[in-house]
Design a protein around this motif. Structure first.
Motif, PDB file in Angstrom:
ATOM      1  N   SER A  40      -8.950  -3.857  -8.504  1.00 28.13           N
ATOM      2  CA  SER A  40      -7.975  -2.759  -8.489  1.00 28.13           C
ATOM      3  C   SER A  40      -6.810  -3.210  -9.359  1.00 28.13           C
ATOM      4  O   SER A  40      -6.169  -4.229  -9.052  1.00 28.13           O
ATOM      5  CB  SER A  40      -7.479  -2.489  -7.064  1.00 28.13           C
ATOM      6  N   PRO A  69      -0.843  -1.994  -4.704  1.00 32.69           N
ATOM      7  CA  PRO A  69      -1.085  -3.424  -4.508  1.00 32.69           C
ATOM      8  C   PRO A  69      -0.474  -3.913  -3.207  1.00 32.69           C
ATOM      9  O   PRO A  69       0.567  -3.419  -2.802  1.00 32.69           O
ATOM     10  CB  PRO A  69      -0.368  -4.063  -5.698  1.00 32.69           C
ATOM     11  N   SER A 124     -10.389  -7.688   0.721  1.00 26.94           N
ATOM     12  CA  SER A 124      -9.552  -7.205  -0.374  1.00 26.94           C
ATOM     13  C   SER A 124      -8.389  -8.179  -0.523  1.00 26.94           C
ATOM     14  O   SER A 124      -7.556  -8.315   0.373  1.00 26.94           O
ATOM     15  CB  SER A 124      -9.050  -5.797  -0.050  1.00 26.94           C
ATOM     16  N   ASP A 126      -6.939  -7.378  -6.025  1.00 26.04           N
ATOM     17  CA  ASP A 126      -5.819  -6.563  -6.508  1.00 26.04           C
ATOM     18  C   ASP A 126      -5.137  -7.322  -7.633  1.00 26.04           C
ATOM     19  O   ASP A 126      -4.790  -8.502  -7.465  1.00 26.04           O
ATOM     20  CB  ASP A 126      -4.778  -6.378  -5.398  1.00 26.04           C
TER      21      ASP A 126
END
Ligand code: SF4
Length: 403
Positions: free
Chosen positions: A193, A402, A124, A164
């Motif tokens: 995201s 975030p 991520s 993110d």
């Protein structure tokens, strides 16, 4: 309350250091000063896990999320030692999703292959934007080219990758926000995201607010982002989460389905169900204090049984973030309460056009998604509502912001 079955179990591991504190960040993250005590911290996490084992005895872990902070500041050998320590103490599904959060600095990218070899299968990445000026405006230490290189490298190495992104950044125009999303799509990242930048209490931006796009412009950005990602084949499945088929974040979905998670590490939160109760835990927050406490087998600073009256709100706080809502039976499976305890609230939300339901599912409408806080407030325990409690943070711990 009585649970007929225990929910799936996830493991969250918090690593609390970053190169620099971002001005919008209210996470438990601390600026790195000098060498990180990596070996000692992995020992502390292991001791913390061992002390927690009696609470999850016999249960299998379906997902692991190593978050922070910036876990990619740790050497791959430390992450490997951590994962071995976990696997030797807890049964972990052979196909468990194992996510590590990383920032796009060159220093971290050089370590990606090592993280993959250690067993991480999902990265991520805190891209935030592909615009140097916007990255500088939100105090990020990386530039746009570093973000591009990091993303390409992650995509070449990991079976699943999340980027993110943040929108409604200081001085941002609609086209700039959409440009970031277009670039993420063009690079082929399977999960995005997209977070609306918000000013959280106890942050530098809260004390010295930058000039942000107004609500109408931010809403246009959100709408445009949802449209672009939808057209490109990403399923919008949670307020901020968009995934190509097979790439939804299983760890986060477990939070949003009111599953269980053991949280280890400085300031980590946990939620563990037993047949007759649900318990929430919080670990010692300060890294040095955590190191001492965890090594002594005493990292937990708060443990409390969730009152049955709070469970409907806690469940809805998570499940109504899901765009497709939840199966009707899940409420009873996870809370041990009959659905009719929230029938008046459901009826009121339906009457206001915030939810829709049939015999199988309950889901937020487009209006309910947009006014999620209003929808959730309807489920607050009346005692909390009388005391003036408001829904101020709709994020699940450790996931929905975030980094
Ligand atoms: S936003 Fe992420 S990188 Fe920035 S301080 Fe917070 S945890 Fe660290």
């Amino acid at each position: 309350m009585k649970l007929a079955e225990l929910p799936p179990l996830s493991l969250y591991v918090h690593i609390p250091w970053c190169l620099k504190k971002c001005p919008y960040c209210d996470f438990n993250s601390h600026e790195k000063r000098g060498e990180l005590p990596e070996a000692q911290y992995v020992d502390a996490l292991t001791a913390d896990l061992e002390a927690s084992l009696p609470n999850v005895y016999g249960r299998r872990v379906h997902t692991i999320f190593i978050g922070g902070g910036t876990p990619s500041l740790f050497a791959p050998s430390s992450i490997e030692r951590l994962l071995v320590a976990i696997r030797t103490r807890l049964p972990v599904d052979p196909d468990a999703e194992i996510t590590l959060e990383a920032n796009p600095g060159t220093f971290e990218v050089d370590r990606f292959r090592g993280f993959r070899d250690a067993g991480v299968n999902r990265l991520s990445l805190g891209v935030q934007s592909f615009d140097d000026a916007k990255l500088a405006a939100v105090g990020r230490v990386h530039g746009a080219d570093e973000a591009r290189r990091a993303l390409d490298s992650a995509l070449a190495l990991f079976p699943s990758v999340n980027a993110d992104l943040m929108y409604a950044l200081p001085g941002q125009a609609l086209e700039q926000a959409l440009g970031d999303v277009k670039e993420a799509i063009a690079r082929g990242v399977p999960h995005v995201s997209a977070y609306h930048l918000t000013l959280e209490p106890d942050t530098h931006f809260y004390r010295f607010p930058p000039q942000l796009p107004d609500d109408d412009l931010a809403a246009d950005m959100q709408e445009g982002i949802e449209r672009l990602l939808g057209e490109a084949g990403y399923g919008h499945y949670e307020t901020s989460a968009f995934g190509k088929p097979g790439h939804r974040a299983r760890h986060n979905l477990n939070y949003w389905s009111f599953g269980d998670y053991l949280g280890i590490g400085a300031g980590a939160h946990g939620k563990i169900s037993f047949r007759d109760r649900i318990v929430r835990e919080v670990r010692e927050r300060k890294p040095q204090g955590y190191l001492r406490a965890a090594l002594a087998g005493d990292a937990i600073r708060e443990r409390r049984e969730v009152d049955a009256a709070e469970l409907p709100f806690e469940f809805m706080l998570n499940a109504l973030r899901l765009i497709e809502g939840f199966p009707v039976a899940l409420f009873t499976q996870r809370t041990g309460l009959a659905l009719n305890v929230v029938e008046p609230q459901l009826r009121a939300a339906e009457g206001s056009g915030l939810i829709e339901r049939d015999h199988a599912r309950i889901r937020p409408t487009a209006k309910g998604q947009r006014y999620l806080n209003d929808l959730l407030e309807g489920f607050l325990d009346p005692r909390a509502a009388r005391a003036g409690a408001r829904v101020i943070n709709i994020a699940s711990p450790g996931t929905a912001r975030p980094s």
